[in-house]
Write an enzyme that holds these catalytic residues in place. Structure first.
Site, PDB file in Angstrom:
ATOM      1  N   HIS A 180       6.477 -16.221  -9.230  1.00 53.45           N
ATOM      2  CA  HIS A 180       5.877 -15.449 -10.320  1.00 53.45           C
ATOM      3  C   HIS A 180       5.859 -13.950 -10.025  1.00 53.45           C
ATOM      4  O   HIS A 180       5.353 -13.162 -10.819  1.00 53.45           O
ATOM      5  CB  HIS A 180       4.445 -15.951 -10.581  1.00 53.45           C
ATOM      6  CG  HIS A 180       3.872 -15.505 -11.879  1.00 53.45           C
ATOM      7  ND1 HIS A 180       2.942 -14.493 -11.976  1.00 53.45           N
ATOM      8  CD2 HIS A 180       4.101 -15.917 -13.149  1.00 53.45           C
ATOM      9  CE1 HIS A 180       2.615 -14.310 -13.239  1.00 53.45           C
ATOM     10  NE2 HIS A 180       3.306 -15.160 -13.982  1.00 53.45           N
ATOM     11  N   HIS A 233      -0.232  -7.860 -20.904  1.00 51.52           N
ATOM     12  CA  HIS A 233       0.217  -8.621 -19.750  1.00 51.52           C
ATOM     13  C   HIS A 233      -0.200  -7.974 -18.427  1.00 51.52           C
ATOM     14  O   HIS A 233       0.206  -8.409 -17.356  1.00 51.52           O
ATOM     15  CB  HIS A 233       1.748  -8.748 -19.815  1.00 51.52           C
ATOM     16  CG  HIS A 233       2.320  -9.811 -18.951  1.00 51.52           C
ATOM     17  ND1 HIS A 233       3.274  -9.565 -17.985  1.00 51.52           N
ATOM     18  CD2 HIS A 233       2.073 -11.151 -18.895  1.00 51.52           C
ATOM     19  CE1 HIS A 233       3.595 -10.690 -17.388  1.00 51.52           C
ATOM     20  NE2 HIS A 233       2.886 -11.666 -17.903  1.00 51.52           N
ATOM     21  N   ASP A 261      17.668   1.003  -2.997  1.00 51.51           N
ATOM     22  CA  ASP A 261      18.100   1.776  -1.826  1.00 51.51           C
ATOM     23  C   ASP A 261      17.045   1.840  -0.728  1.00 51.51           C
ATOM     24  O   ASP A 261      17.023   2.776   0.077  1.00 51.51           O
ATOM     25  CB  ASP A 261      18.508   3.199  -2.239  1.00 51.51           C
ATOM     26  CG  ASP A 261      19.820   3.218  -2.999  1.00 51.51           C
ATOM     27  OD1 ASP A 261      20.581   2.231  -2.915  1.00 51.51           O
ATOM     28  OD2 ASP A 261      20.102   4.226  -3.676  1.00 51.51           O
TER      29      ASP A 261
END
Length: 346
Positions: free
Chosen positions: A264, A88, A271
């Site tokens: 997407h 991916h 923080d």
């Protein structure tokens, strides 16, 4: 991306989940072929599942132009169940000294190149240069050796070193151990945040441990906000994630739906100091099965820029209120319950 490709002098490495042979894909391909014609060495690695619809003739045309092309995570009859694991990652490396990573694939929906009038998807990527680009190149080199089977014998002539900039590290996961480390990193960041957690993510189907971490952070007073898609290209994940909204809202987590176009992006800000930008979503597919690529960047100045981007997205988002959410149609609740049954595979 096009300007960076044009600036390459030695070599270009690309690794993408989706690389389509549409107008956007052909435009990038044309730029790559032009560089190959000028003697720049080009390496392209695409995910077999993600780019399944791309014609074989498209890849063959690139090979004829002198571009080295390979497929990661191909389907094998000897191990069909492994096809659930996908590469991916989205990565471009220029000469080993500049790199891009993020959520964008190479396809029309990311560039807004449509014949009909449609808005491009909302996504986020980051360009980096310096030592981290060298590390990203080494990640690509390893992937190339695994999936193509030949070593990538490129050397960086002038390894970069910068005294100024932000501390930046690659956060890649390409094994079960790597995925577990990434999950532990997310748990640690959520548990140790003191002021704020701002997450923008395309697919949100949290496991129980992640869900409880987020809830506990909100209950101890951390400002926890998530921007999620109002509309999605994956309905199953879309509905499965909504099954957890009520629990989050009751704990004080603020949820928003991005309006107008498909969201997407995958960005995490803790923080206003520690940022993660890349390809990983908060679902089982990303956190347990996929090969994912992200970069972590430490710095208040960069964190403030990420915060500004988050608040810009809030302007185009609608906050979900618990009272209204509980009144949603019964058929929607049924869909959520049904798809949540399969959350470990979404």
């Amino acid at each position: 991306i096009l300007r960076s490709i044009d600036s390459a002098e030695e070599f270009i490495c690309l690794q993408f989940y989706i690389f389509r042979d549409d107008e956007t894909g052909r435009r990038i391909a044309s730029a790559l072929k032009e560089k190959a014609k000028r003697g720049v060495r080009v390496y392209l690695l695409y995910d077999h599942f993600g780019s399944f619809s791309t014609a074989r003739a498209f890849w063959n045309d690139l090979r004829k132009a002198g571009i080295n092309v390979g497929a990661s995570r191909p389907f094998k009859l000897s191990a069909p169940l492994r096809y659930v694991r996908r590469d991916h990652r989205k990565l471009i490396i220029i000469d080993g000294i500049k790199a891009f990573t993020g959520g964008l694939n190479i396809a029309n929906e990311y560039s807004g190149f449509y014949r009909r009038r449609r808005e491009p998807w909302r996504d986020t990527g980051v360009f980096v240069k310096g030592p981290v680009a060298v590390e990203l190149f080494e990640e690509f080199r390893r992937a190339w050796r695994v999936w193509v089977g030949t070593p990538l014998n490129e050397e960086i002539k002038n390894p970069p070193f910068f005294k100024e900039g932000y501390p930046c590290i690659p956060i890649f996961a390409s094994s079960f151990r790597g995925s577990r480390r990434f999950r532990k990193l997310l748990y640690y960041c959520i548990k140790n945040s003191e002021r704020s957690i701002y997450i923008t993510v395309a697919y949100f189907v949290p496991g129980l441990r992640l869900l409880n971490c987020i809830i506990k952070a909100a209950r101890r007073g951390v400002d926890v906000r998530l921007i999620l898609p109002g509309i999605s290209d994956v309905p199953a994940a879309h509905y499965a994630g909504r099954a957890f909204y009520a629990r989050l809202l009751k704990a004080g987590v603020r949820l928003y739906h991005y309006k107008g176009v498909i969201l997407h992006a995958k960005t995490y800000l803790f923080d206003t100091l520690w940022s993660i930008v890349g390809s990983a979503n908060l679902d089982a597919q990303s956190l347990r099965w996929n090969d994912e690529g992200n970069v972590g960047i430490w710095g208040e100045e960069f964190g403030k820029e990420m915060e500004r981007l988050f608040y810009e997205d809030l302007k185009n988002s609608e906050e979900i209120k618990l009272e209204e959410w509980l009144k949603r149609p019964f058929i929607e609740k049924i869909k959520e319950w049904f798809f949540a049954l399969f959350r470990k595979r979404l």
